[in-house]
Design a protein around this motif. Structure first.
Motif, mmCIF file in Angstrom:
data_model
loop_
_atom_site.group_PDB
_atom_site.id
_atom_site.type_symbol
_atom_site.label_atom_id
_atom_site.label_comp_id
_atom_site.label_asym_id
_atom_site.label_seq_id
_atom_site.Cartn_x
_atom_site.Cartn_y
_atom_site.Cartn_z
ATOM 1 N N MET A 1 0.822 -1.174 0.000
ATOM 2 C CA MET A 1 0.000 0.000 0.000
ATOM 3 C C MET A 1 0.861 1.230 0.000
ATOM 4 N N ALA A 2 1.334 1.558 -1.035
ATOM 5 C CA ALA A 2 2.161 2.737 -1.138
ATOM 6 C C ALA A 2 1.284 3.962 -1.251
ATOM 7 N N GLY A 3 1.612 4.966 -0.470
ATOM 8 C CA GLY A 3 0.902 6.239 -0.561
ATOM 9 C C GLY A 3 -0.504 6.160 -0.029
ATOM 10 N N GLY A 4 -0.883 5.203 0.765
ATOM 11 C CA GLY A 4 -2.207 4.968 1.218
ATOM 12 C C GLY A 4 -2.760 5.867 2.252
ATOM 13 N N GLY A 5 -2.880 6.202 3.128
ATOM 14 C CA GLY A 5 -3.733 6.872 3.995
ATOM 15 C C GLY A 5 -3.343 8.030 4.783
ATOM 16 N N GLY A 6 -2.621 8.609 5.252
ATOM 17 C CA GLY A 6 -2.650 9.677 6.226
ATOM 18 C C GLY A 6 -2.146 10.975 5.713
ATOM 19 N N GLY A 7 -1.805 11.064 4.493
ATOM 20 C CA GLY A 7 -1.469 12.357 3.956
ATOM 21 C C GLY A 7 0.016 12.634 3.875
ATOM 22 N N GLY A 8 0.853 11.973 4.580
ATOM 23 C CA GLY A 8 2.272 12.294 4.493
ATOM 24 C C GLY A 8 3.111 11.199 5.108
ATOM 25 N N ASP A 9 4.353 11.125 4.675
ATOM 26 C CA ASP A 9 5.195 10.052 5.153
ATOM 27 C C ASP A 9 6.127 10.470 6.283
ATOM 28 N N GLY A 10 6.409 11.700 6.486
ATOM 29 C CA GLY A 10 7.396 12.094 7.484
ATOM 30 C C GLY A 10 6.767 12.522 8.801
ATOM 31 N N GLU A 11 7.554 13.201 9.582
ATOM 32 C CA GLU A 11 7.089 13.749 10.858
ATOM 33 C C GLU A 11 6.091 14.872 10.598
ATOM 34 N N PRO A 12 5.083 14.993 11.433
ATOM 35 C CA PRO A 12 4.163 16.126 11.266
ATOM 36 C C PRO A 12 4.875 17.423 11.634
ATOM 37 N N GLU A 13 4.553 18.490 10.922
ATOM 38 C CA GLU A 13 5.190 19.781 11.172
ATOM 39 C C GLU A 13 4.535 20.468 12.350
ATOM 40 N N PHE A 14 5.355 21.081 13.159
ATOM 41 C CA PHE A 14 4.853 21.852 14.293
ATOM 42 C C PHE A 14 4.705 23.302 13.846
ATOM 43 N N GLN A 15 3.503 23.842 14.007
ATOM 44 C CA GLN A 15 3.220 25.214 13.579
ATOM 45 C C GLN A 15 3.656 26.190 14.669
ATOM 46 N N VAL A 16 4.715 26.934 14.429
ATOM 47 C CA VAL A 16 5.269 27.853 15.420
ATOM 48 C C VAL A 16 4.514 29.183 15.452
ATOM 49 N N ALA A 17 4.113 29.682 14.317
ATOM 50 C CA ALA A 17 3.462 31.003 14.245
ATOM 51 C C ALA A 17 2.189 31.085 15.094
ATOM 52 N N PRO A 18 1.275 30.111 15.055
ATOM 53 C CA PRO A 18 0.091 30.216 15.923
ATOM 54 C C PRO A 18 0.437 30.166 17.407
ATOM 55 N N MET A 19 1.484 29.406 17.768
ATOM 56 C CA MET A 19 1.891 29.361 19.172
ATOM 57 C C MET A 19 2.432 30.707 19.630
ATOM 58 N N ILE A 20 3.177 31.377 18.787
ATOM 59 C CA ILE A 20 3.697 32.703 19.127
ATOM 60 C C ILE A 20 2.548 33.685 19.285
ATOM 61 N N ASP A 21 1.537 33.598 18.434
ATOM 62 C CA ASP A 21 0.367 34.469 18.545
ATOM 63 C C ASP A 21 -0.325 34.281 19.898
ATOM 64 N N VAL A 22 -0.514 33.052 20.292
ATOM 65 C CA VAL A 22 -1.177 32.764 21.573
ATOM 66 C C VAL A 22 -0.331 33.292 22.726
ATOM 67 N N LEU A 23 0.969 33.075 22.685
ATOM 68 C CA LEU A 23 1.844 33.553 23.754
ATOM 69 C C LEU A 23 1.832 35.074 23.853
ATOM 70 N N LEU A 24 1.813 35.761 22.727
ATOM 71 C CA LEU A 24 1.768 37.225 22.759
ATOM 72 C C LEU A 24 0.457 37.735 23.351
ATOM 73 N N VAL A 25 -0.649 37.093 23.015
ATOM 74 C CA VAL A 25 -1.936 37.482 23.592
ATOM 75 C C VAL A 25 -1.920 37.278 25.104
ATOM 76 N N LEU A 26 -1.395 36.155 25.567
ATOM 77 C CA LEU A 26 -1.297 35.911 27.010
ATOM 78 C C LEU A 26 -0.388 36.929 27.694
ATOM 79 N N LEU A 27 0.720 37.254 27.056
ATOM 80 C CA LEU A 27 1.644 38.230 27.615
ATOM 81 C C LEU A 27 0.981 39.596 27.762
ATOM 82 N N ILE A 28 0.283 40.038 26.748
ATOM 83 C CA ILE A 28 -0.415 41.330 26.799
ATOM 84 C C ILE A 28 -1.494 41.304 27.871
ATOM 85 N N PHE A 29 -2.215 40.215 27.984
ATOM 86 C CA PHE A 29 -3.266 40.092 28.995
ATOM 87 C C PHE A 29 -2.687 40.242 30.402
ATOM 88 N N PHE A 30 -1.638 39.491 30.714
ATOM 89 C CA PHE A 30 -1.070 39.547 32.054
ATOM 90 C C PHE A 30 -0.381 40.877 32.337
#
Length: 152
Positions: free
Chosen positions: A1-30
């Motif tokens: 079953m080559a190329g069969g099911g989950g969309g990609g063969d490697g490690e999933p990418e970690f999205q850094v930009a949304p995490m930075i957005d959340v951290l900045l919102v928390l920083l401004i709040f505090f």
């Protein structure tokens, strides 16, 4: 079953930009919460020492009244929310207004008592602290606390 099911063969990418957005919102709040609370405290007041003082309960609504002692004039200045109140009747009115705002913020039944915290200068007379207490009592406040430090 080559190329069969989950969309990609490697490690999933970690999205850094949304995490930075959340951290900045928390920083401004505090930062905004801390700034609002620090503005109520008059840094020129030298608090009295009480070695057996208890930690402050930060879950309740309160008004902070600073009693600054002027050594040159030998009289007290009463300050609340960066405004000096030469007339104690005006201070009582301001405490009533702060209580109304505090009552609007209260959400639970356990947190219904509004209090006044008096930050009296170490050099202030007992009479000047008593006048601040009377202003709170005239505003209908039954719980008054005093701010101290536990070390010199």
């Amino acid at each position: 079953m080559a190329g069969g099911g989950g969309g990609g063969d490697g490690e999933p990418e970690f999205q850094v930009a949304p995490m930075i957005d959340v951290l900045l919102v928390l920083l401004i709040f505090f930062m905004s919460i801390t700034t609002a609370h620090v503005l109520k405290v008059d840094k020129s007041i030298t608090l009295p020492v009480a070695t057996d003082a208890l930690k402050k309960d930060n879950t309740r609504s309160e008004a902070i009244v600073n009693v600054r002692w002027d050594l040159a004039k030998k009289k007290a200045d009463y300050i609340m929310d960066d405004k000096v109140y030469p007339d104690l009747a005006d201070l009582s009115t301001a405490i009533v207004a702060a209580k109304k705002v505090g009552d609007l913020k209260v959400t639970s039944r356990a947190n219904q008592t509004f209090r006044v915290v008096i930050r009296g200068d170490r050099n202030a007379t007992a009479g000047s602290i008593s006048r601040a207490m009377n202003a709170a009592a005239e505003a209908g406040i039954s719980e008054i606390c005093f701010s101290t430090v536990n070390k010199d």
